[in-house]
Design a protein around this motif. Structure first.
Motif, PDB file in Angstrom:
ATOM      1  N   HIS A 148       0.831  -1.201   0.000  1.00  0.00           N
ATOM      2  CA  HIS A 148       0.000   0.000   0.000  1.00  0.00           C
ATOM      3  C   HIS A 148       0.869   1.257   0.000  1.00  0.00           C
TER       4      HIS A 148
ATOM      5  N   ASP B 259       2.221   1.750  -3.458  1.00  0.00           N
ATOM      6  CA  ASP B 259       1.167   2.280  -4.328  1.00  0.00           C
ATOM      7  C   ASP B 259       0.933   3.767  -4.064  1.00  0.00           C
TER       8      ASP B 259
ATOM      9  N   ASN C 152      -8.515   2.731  -3.281  1.00  0.00           N
ATOM     10  CA  ASN C 152      -7.515   1.938  -2.560  1.00  0.00           C
ATOM     11  C   ASN C 152      -7.451   2.321  -1.084  1.00  0.00           C
TER      12      ASN C 152
END
Length: 114
Positions: free
Chosen positions: A49, A52, A93
């Motif tokens: 994460h 990203d 996300n």
């Protein structure tokens, strides 16, 4: 003869109690290992994460991760549509991240880990 049978019987009882203690120990070790695997899996998810998030930041600023990996550091101004798409993807996300984080905390709470 009765004395030998009593010794054997007491020996078997002692053996059974020792095996029960060993089973409890193995169950505790297994529980600890499962908890550690859950925590490691969550750590890997957190790292993905974070990567990203850095990629979204680069794209928002006009850089491409692929071009940076190739050594090209030129900046290309993203279009407003692309910025909106990046923002929508980032927000999607983030909501997935929050739900997974809540799921992880709940799982640890159910396991009794603080």
């Amino acid at each position: 003869m009765k004395f030998i049978i009593a010794i054997i019987f007491l020996g078997l009882i002692g053996y059974l109690l020792e095996q029960r203690r060993h089973i409890n120990f193995l169950e505790k070790v297994n529980f600890t290992q499962q908890t550690r695997h859950i925590m490691e899996k969550h750590e890997v998810y957190l790292l993905k994460h974070q990567i990203d998030t850095y990629v979204y930041s680069l794209e928002t600023l006009g850089y491409s991760q692929e071009s940076i990996n190739k050594g090209d550091y030129t900046r290309h101004e993203p279009s407003p549509e692309k910025l909106q798409a990046i923002q929508a993807e980032f927000q999607r996300n983030q909501s997935i991240y929050r739900s997974k984080n809540i799921q992880f905390e709940t799982e640890l709470e159910l396991r009794g880990v603080e």
